[in-house]
Design a protein around this motif. Structure first.
Motif, PDB file in Angstrom:
ATOM      1  N   ALA A  25       2.722   5.036  78.570  1.00 21.05           N
ATOM      2  CA  ALA A  25       2.894   6.208  77.720  1.00 21.05           C
ATOM      3  C   ALA A  25       3.978   7.057  78.370  1.00 21.05           C
ATOM      4  N   LYS A  26       4.900   7.561  77.577  1.00 21.62           N
ATOM      5  CA  LYS A  26       6.005   8.319  78.157  1.00 21.62           C
ATOM      6  C   LYS A  26       6.321   9.558  77.322  1.00 21.62           C
ATOM      7  N   TYR A  27       6.790  10.566  78.039  1.00 24.23           N
ATOM      8  CA  TYR A  27       7.252  11.805  77.428  1.00 24.23           C
ATOM      9  C   TYR A  27       8.723  11.971  77.771  1.00 24.23           C
ATOM     10  N   ALA A  28       9.542  12.277  76.776  1.00 23.28           N
ATOM     11  CA  ALA A  28      10.977  12.455  76.989  1.00 23.28           C
ATOM     12  C   ALA A  28      11.421  13.786  76.414  1.00 23.28           C
ATOM     13  N   ARG A  29      12.220  14.515  77.195  1.00 21.45           N
ATOM     14  CA  ARG A  29      12.878  15.722  76.713  1.00 21.45           C
ATOM     15  C   ARG A  29      14.376  15.520  76.856  1.00 21.45           C
ATOM     16  N   GLU A  30      15.099  15.635  75.753  1.00 19.31           N
ATOM     17  CA  GLU A  30      16.543  15.462  75.768  1.00 19.31           C
ATOM     18  C   GLU A  30      17.197  16.607  75.011  1.00 19.31           C
ATOM     19  N   THR A  31      18.505  16.711  75.125  1.00 22.07           N
ATOM     20  CA  THR A  31      19.247  17.796  74.488  1.00 22.07           C
ATOM     21  C   THR A  31      20.091  17.238  73.352  1.00 22.07           C
ATOM     22  N   LEU A  32      19.885  17.762  72.170  1.00 16.79           N
ATOM     23  CA  LEU A  32      20.604  17.308  70.984  1.00 16.79           C
ATOM     24  C   LEU A  32      21.272  18.507  70.323  1.00 16.79           C
ATOM     25  N   GLY A  33      22.593  18.496  70.267  1.00 19.90           N
ATOM     26  CA  GLY A  33      23.312  19.601  69.664  1.00 19.90           C
ATOM     27  C   GLY A  33      23.050  20.923  70.359  1.00 19.90           C
ATOM     28  N   GLY A  34      22.854  20.877  71.682  1.00 22.88           N
ATOM     29  CA  GLY A  34      22.602  22.087  72.446  1.00 22.88           C
ATOM     30  C   GLY A  34      21.163  22.567  72.392  1.00 22.88           C
ATOM     31  N   THR A  35      20.300  21.839  71.689  1.00 29.34           N
ATOM     32  CA  THR A  35      18.899  22.243  71.544  1.00 29.34           C
ATOM     33  C   THR A  35      17.983  21.214  72.187  1.00 29.34           C
ATOM     34  N   PRO A  36      17.083  21.618  73.088  1.00 31.60           N
ATOM     35  CA  PRO A  36      16.131  20.665  73.672  1.00 31.60           C
ATOM     36  C   PRO A  36      15.152  20.163  72.610  1.00 31.60           C
ATOM     37  N   VAL A  37      14.932  18.864  72.604  1.00 29.96           N
ATOM     38  CA  VAL A  37      13.935  18.246  71.732  1.00 29.96           C
ATOM     39  C   VAL A  37      13.083  17.332  72.592  1.00 29.96           C
ATOM     40  N   ASP A  38      11.845  17.091  72.171  1.00 26.68           N
ATOM     41  CA  ASP A  38      10.986  16.212  72.961  1.00 26.68           C
ATOM     42  C   ASP A  38      10.192  15.287  72.060  1.00 26.68           C
ATOM     43  N   ALA A  39       9.676  14.226  72.667  1.00 27.64           N
ATOM     44  CA  ALA A  39       8.945  13.226  71.907  1.00 27.64           C
ATOM     45  C   ALA A  39       8.063  12.414  72.852  1.00 27.64           C
ATOM     46  N   TRP A  40       7.031  11.818  72.270  1.00 30.29           N
ATOM     47  CA  TRP A  40       6.165  10.881  72.977  1.00 30.29           C
ATOM     48  C   TRP A  40       6.486   9.475  72.493  1.00 30.29           C
ATOM     49  N   ALA A  41       6.419   8.528  73.411  1.00 32.34           N
ATOM     50  CA  ALA A  41       6.719   7.142  73.072  1.00 32.34           C
ATOM     51  C   ALA A  41       5.897   6.224  73.972  1.00 32.34           C
ATOM     52  N   GLY A  42       6.095   4.934  73.804  1.00 25.89           N
ATOM     53  CA  GLY A  42       5.368   3.973  74.620  1.00 25.89           C
ATOM     54  C   GLY A  42       6.184   2.727  74.878  1.00 25.89           C
ATOM     55  N   ASP A  43       5.835   2.012  75.940  1.00 28.49           N
ATOM     56  CA  ASP A  43       6.413   0.708  76.268  1.00 28.49           C
ATOM     57  C   ASP A  43       5.287  -0.320  76.321  1.00 28.49           C
ATOM     58  N   ALA A  44       5.628  -1.573  76.086  1.00 30.78           N
ATOM     59  CA  ALA A  44       4.694  -2.682  76.255  1.00 30.78           C
ATOM     60  C   ALA A  44       5.417  -3.798  76.980  1.00 30.78           C
ATOM     61  N   GLY A  45       4.714  -4.464  77.894  1.00 32.29           N
ATOM     62  CA  GLY A  45       5.374  -5.503  78.675  1.00 32.29           C
ATOM     63  C   GLY A  45       4.473  -6.662  79.036  1.00 32.29           C
ATOM     64  N   LEU A  46       5.099  -7.794  79.280  1.00 31.52           N
ATOM     65  CA  LEU A  46       4.445  -9.016  79.729  1.00 31.52           C
ATOM     66  C   LEU A  46       5.204  -9.538  80.934  1.00 31.52           C
TER      67      LEU A  46
END
Length: 293
Positions: A138-159
């Protein structure tokens, strides 16, 4: 930021942020990637960023969570890289194995200051039975888009399938979800790799190769090749690395990478270094440390 909207294509290892609001214009926007798909360790950066089948390091959490399964007991890792623009990249990871389960945590920050940097936080759980390991993050990312911080939750799966210390196969799907809103998502990426040790790594000589295919959500697939070799005697030694990164889009970064490690303390402490030339960013030097008590 181009990486956030998924136009990073197959651009390999690079700085995740070209321009934060506090950063000066340095012409990086065409060369950058999301912090969520950066090479997380100096070791993998020296081999072109190939990490889907590099198992047993805490930094595996950034490429394939299932790669944590072969951590013996505890692994700790950190890396640092700086750029002429004032942007810095910092990563850290921790993995703890208990029986068939391995828990991991990782973080990355890239920007001129931590208060305005793009951030990534990851937590992983891996289950291993026999040679096969399954992992999820489970991951949380905060990035800057057009000078505005945005955030989102995402996930990875692996074998991961690890045959003792001789070879490993790994597959991961990165950034499942990751909706920033307004149709903007984290850049998705699928990775598949194979690593082979030609010499028993418990001996004096070392020789390893890894090959990895990457399929970004935008752009064509590309290949990453890496090699690591050297000598370790009585728990001390030196290893050298080289890598090649294919590209599906134009980039100012050299397709070739290099790196090295000094192993100390009975092979439990690794001092890592990675280098990559870049016409836009200048020479890129990453320093790292891995500790496996």
């Amino acid at each position: 930021m181009t990486a956030v909207v998924g136009r990073s294509g197959g651009r390999a290892v690079g700085v995740a942020v070209a321009l934060l609001t506090a950063g000066p214009p340095v012409g990086l926007s065409a060369q950058t990637e999301s912090v969520a798909v950066l090479a997380g360790s100096a070791r993998t950066a020296g081999m072109g960023g190939a990490g889907a089948a590099i198992v047993g390091d805490a930094g595996a959490i950034f490429a394939n969570p299932a790669g944590l399964a072969t951590v013996h007991h505890l692994a700790v890792e950190g890396a640092y890289e700086s750029y002429p623009s004032g942007v810095t990249l910092s990563t850290g990871a921790l993995a703890l194995r208990v029986g068939r389960f391995t828990w991991g945590a990782g973080a990355a920050a890239v920007g001129p200051a931590y208060t305005s940097a793009d951030l990534l936080g990851v937590s992983s759980l891996v289950f291993r039975t026999g040679l096969v390991a399954l992992g999820t993050s489970a991951k949380y990312a905060r990035e800057t888009l057009g000078g505005t911080p945005v955030d989102a939750w995402a996930g990875d799966a692996g074998l991961a399938i690890a045959v003792f210390d001789l070879m490993a196969f790994g597959v991961s799907v990165q950034n499942i979800g990751g909706d920033f809103g307004n149709g903007v998502h984290l850049a998705h990426r699928t990775r598949a790799g194979f690593t082979l040790n030609y010499i028993d790594p418990q001996g004096t000589l070392r020789l390893l190769t890894t090959v990895e295919g990457q399929w970004p959500s935008q752009g064509s697939a590309f290949v990453v090749l890496g090699m690591e070799g050297g000598a370790v005697a009585r728990g001390m030694g030196v290893l050298a690395r080289v890598g090649y990164v294919g590209h599906s889009t134009a980039t100012s970064a050299s397709p070739f990478t290099a790196g090295a490690s000094v192993e100390l303390a009975g092979g439990r402490l690794h001092l890592d270094y990675a280098y990559r030339a870049d016409d836009a960013l200048g020479a890129r030097h990453r320093m790292g440390l891995r500790w496996m008590p």
